[in-house]
Design an enzyme around this catalytic site. Structure first.
Site: not given
Ligand code: A3P
Length: 317
Positions: A122, A276, A120, A61, A63-64, A249-250, A278, A152, A253
């Site tokens: 973890h 996902f 990827k 969680k 930013g993978t 961008s969030f 969120r 998250s 995506m």
């Molecule tokens: P939140 O739950 O705080 O929204 P991972 O990919 O490691 O599982 O991380 C997921 C987290 O990264 C989630 O956080 C998700 O919303 C956020 N995320 C995914 N894509 C993103 C983006 N383009 N910009 C910002 N946050 C992003």
């Protein structure tokens, strides 16, 4: 991977999702991992990458998915169509993931791909297959501040029906704080956030790991995309960088079916519980922690991180 193989990946998930359950945790060298992963760990450890493979390592969680998308676009000159060829876990396999058959494991997906691959993981630094460092593979580590990371992860554990039941928020914070508890029922998968971020931080220079922060990506995504580009020895035009920043961008995506994990059926990722994609914000922890929880977390953080000098930010001033 061919179109047929992609279809069979989706079909396999549909099929296996009937037998999905919240898998128990089993310690591997002290790190709690889901039973399917732990039981397959010898094969995971023995994985031998190609020197051209790139590792994207994170605590869950942090930013993978965001970074996987940026890297895929950088490697394909910002070509959005090419990067919609398959969902994230097919384009960029999850090294250690194992689910009930017939879902292909990360290792099976990787065996069908030609290098260079975007891989990827973890796994904490000490569990990463030694081949990555022997072959001097490039590796990007993304770290996110502990408070937003735990929030998250909590919501993810509610919706990911293969991970242990998170229980109430109050108890979940304590599981996160004591990530590698002897009692597996009070641990979180992949263990301690504190040891994870410190482990890669300590090795970053020796192993040429690019260590980046989620908060920096939020603050100035263009700067961080360019940083990743330079690390990958690429040189793309300003226009292409602008496009990559927009495509990752969030909002973009969240709408992209190849990046938002809607490829995973509801019986595995129940996005009606929590999406996902969120919120994607810095500082959302303030909507979850009470003042008492925040004070207790901060005091414990001080204790666990006092030797580490990692510049995390929990908010923008
Ligand atoms: P939140 O739950 O705080 O929204 P991972 O990919 O490691 O599982 O991380 C997921 C987290 O990264 C989630 O956080 C998700 O919303 C956020 N995320 C995914 N894509 C993103 C983006 N383009 N910009 C910002 N946050 C992003």
């Amino acid at each position: 991977m061919s179109e047929d193989e992609e279809l069979s990946y989706s079909a396999a998930i549909q099929e296996a999702s009937k037998s999905i359950c919240r898998f128990p945790l089993i310690p591997v060298k002290g790190i709690p991992l889901m039973s399917y992963i732990a039981n397959n760990f010898d094969a995971i450890s023995a994985f031998c990458p190609d020197s051209s493979d790139l590792l994207i390592a994170t605590y869950p969680k942090a930013g993978t998915t965001w970074t996987q998308e940026i890297v895929d676009l950088l490697l394909h000159n910002g070509d959005a169509e090419t990067c919609r060829r398959a969902p994230t876990p097919v384009r960029s396999p999850f090294l250690e993931i194992c689910n009930p058959p017939p879902i292909p494991t990360g290792l099976e997906l990787l065996s069908k791909m030609a290098p260079p691959r975007i891989i990827k993981t973890h796994l904490p630094f000490q569990l990463v297959p030694a081949g990555f460092w022997e072959k001097k593979c490039k590796a990007i580590y993304i770290a996110r501040n502990a408070k937003d990371n735990v929030v998250s992860y909590y919501h993810f554990d509610r919706m990911n029906l293969t991970q242990p039941e998170p229980g109430p928020w109050e108890g979940y914070i304590h599981k996160f704080m004591h990530g590698e508890c002897i009692l597996m029922c009070s641990a979180v998968p992949w263990g301690s956030w504190y040891d994870h971020v410190k482990g890669y931080w300590e090795e970053r220079d020796k192993r040429n790991i690019l260590y980046i922060f989620y908060e920096d990506m939020k603050e100035n995504p263009r700067r961080e995309v360019e940083r990743i580009m330079r690390y990958l020895d690429l040189s793309l035009s300003d226009d292409i960088i602008t496009r990559i920043v927009e495509l990752t961008s969030f909002t973009a995506m969240k709408e992209n079916p190849m990046a938002n994990y809607t490829c995973i059926p509801k019986s595995v990722f129940d996005q009606s519980i929590s999406a996902f994609m969120r919120k994607g914000e810095v500082g959302d922890w303030k909507n979850h922690f009470t003042p008492e929880q925040s004070a207790e977390f901060d005091a414990d953080y001080e204790r666990q991180m006092k030797q580490a000098d990692i510049p995390f930010r929990t908010e923008f001033y």
